[in-house]
Design a protein around this motif. Structure first.
Motif, PDB file in Angstrom:
ATOM      1  N   UNK A  16      -2.417  -1.191   8.553  1.00 12.33           N
ATOM      2  CA  UNK A  16      -2.647  -2.110   7.435  1.00 12.33           C
ATOM      3  C   UNK A  16      -2.239  -3.534   7.799  1.00 12.33           C
ATOM      4  N   UNK A  17      -1.037  -3.658   8.299  1.00  9.10           N
ATOM      5  CA  UNK A  17      -0.523  -4.978   8.628  1.00  9.10           C
ATOM      6  C   UNK A  17      -1.266  -5.598   9.799  1.00  9.10           C
ATOM      7  N   UNK A  18      -1.491  -4.831  10.846  1.00 12.90           N
ATOM      8  CA  UNK A  18      -2.188  -5.349  12.032  1.00 12.90           C
ATOM      9  C   UNK A  18      -3.624  -5.746  11.699  1.00 12.90           C
ATOM     10  N   UNK A  19      -4.289  -4.951  10.872  1.00 17.55           N
ATOM     11  CA  UNK A  19      -5.663  -5.271  10.490  1.00 17.55           C
ATOM     12  C   UNK A  19      -5.762  -6.593   9.757  1.00 17.55           C
ATOM     13  N   UNK A  20      -4.892  -6.805   8.794  1.00 17.21           N
ATOM     14  CA  UNK A  20      -4.939  -8.053   8.048  1.00 17.21           C
ATOM     15  C   UNK A  20      -4.516  -9.248   8.895  1.00 17.21           C
ATOM     16  N   UNK A  21      -3.565  -9.051   9.779  1.00 16.45           N
ATOM     17  CA  UNK A  21      -3.169 -10.152  10.672  1.00 16.45           C
ATOM     18  C   UNK A  21      -4.316 -10.518  11.604  1.00 16.45           C
ATOM     19  N   UNK A  22      -4.975  -9.515  12.177  1.00 21.69           N
ATOM     20  CA  UNK A  22      -6.107  -9.793  13.072  1.00 21.69           C
ATOM     21  C   UNK A  22      -7.231 -10.518  12.340  1.00 21.69           C
ATOM     22  N   UNK A  23      -7.568 -10.030  11.151  1.00 18.97           N
ATOM     23  CA  UNK A  23      -8.639 -10.678  10.378  1.00 18.97           C
ATOM     24  C   UNK A  23      -8.241 -12.110  10.028  1.00 18.97           C
ATOM     25  N   UNK A  24      -6.988 -12.310   9.662  1.00 22.59           N
ATOM     26  CA  UNK A  24      -6.531 -13.633   9.244  1.00 22.59           C
ATOM     27  C   UNK A  24      -6.564 -14.654  10.371  1.00 22.59           C
ATOM     28  N   UNK A  25      -6.230 -14.234  11.574  1.00 25.12           N
ATOM     29  CA  UNK A  25      -6.104 -15.186  12.663  1.00 25.12           C
ATOM     30  C   UNK A  25      -7.311 -15.249  13.595  1.00 25.12           C
ATOM     31  N   UNK A  26      -8.105 -14.192  13.665  1.00 29.90           N
ATOM     32  CA  UNK A  26      -9.142 -14.157  14.683  1.00 29.90           C
ATOM     33  C   UNK A  26     -10.568 -14.152  14.157  1.00 29.90           C
ATOM     34  N   UNK A  27     -10.761 -14.011  12.868  1.00 27.74           N
ATOM     35  CA  UNK A  27     -12.103 -14.038  12.283  1.00 27.74           C
ATOM     36  C   UNK A  27     -12.240 -15.337  11.495  1.00 27.74           C
TER      37      UNK A  27
END
Length: 154
Positions: A16-27
């Motif tokens: 959950x946390x990793x998914x939202x962090x990745x979406x927030x910073x890399x998309x």
């Protein structure tokens, strides 16, 4: 709680946390801060963008305006190739904006991207996932602390 259950809970919290962090910073995305798009993209919505070679009338695009961003519907193009945009909640097309201190119409070069998808109330969802991840992690850790340890026999 069994070790397997703790691992599953820990994995869910991490994903959950990793998914939202990745979406927030890399998309590439833009968070809507004004109500001009109405119910199409309310304030707080995260609009995720995709670049294209061509944009058509009806596309929802995000444009760069003097260091800031605005999301609007592309109504079409003027004969000189400049954009005609309008927020869905606005009664009329946008006027000519001020860009880098100059009054000039928007061009295709000002488009950052078109909306690929959106997540309404993004910050609430992000905060909720963060809290859920923390609760799951704490629950797993606390349940591990409460279980008695078996003495190993030598």
């Amino acid at each position: 709680m069994s070790v397997a259950a703790r691992r599953i809970i820990g994995t869910i919290a991490f994903l959950l946390l990793a998914g939202f962090i990745c979406v927030s910073f890399f998309v590439p995305h833009h968070r809507i801060t004004d109500p001009s798009m109405g119910d199409t993209a309310p304030v707080g919505t995260a609009v995720f963008l995709v670049g294209r070679d061509a944009y058509a009338a009806g596309d929802i695009v995000t444009v760069r305006l003097d260091g800031d961003y605005a999301t609007r519907r592309l109504l079409g193009y003027n004969p000189d190739g400049t954009l005609i945009t309008q927020g869905d909640a606005n009664p009329a097309p946008d006027s000519v904006p001020v860009i880098n201190g100059d009054l000039r119409p928007l061009t295709k070069a000002d488009i950052v991207g078109a909306m690929a998808f959106q997540i309404p109330h993004y910050l609430y969802l992000y905060a909720t996932c963060f809290v859920v991840a923390l609760v799951l992690a704490a629950w797993g850790w606390l349940s591990e602390q409460r279980e008695p340890r078996l003495a190993s026999s030598a």
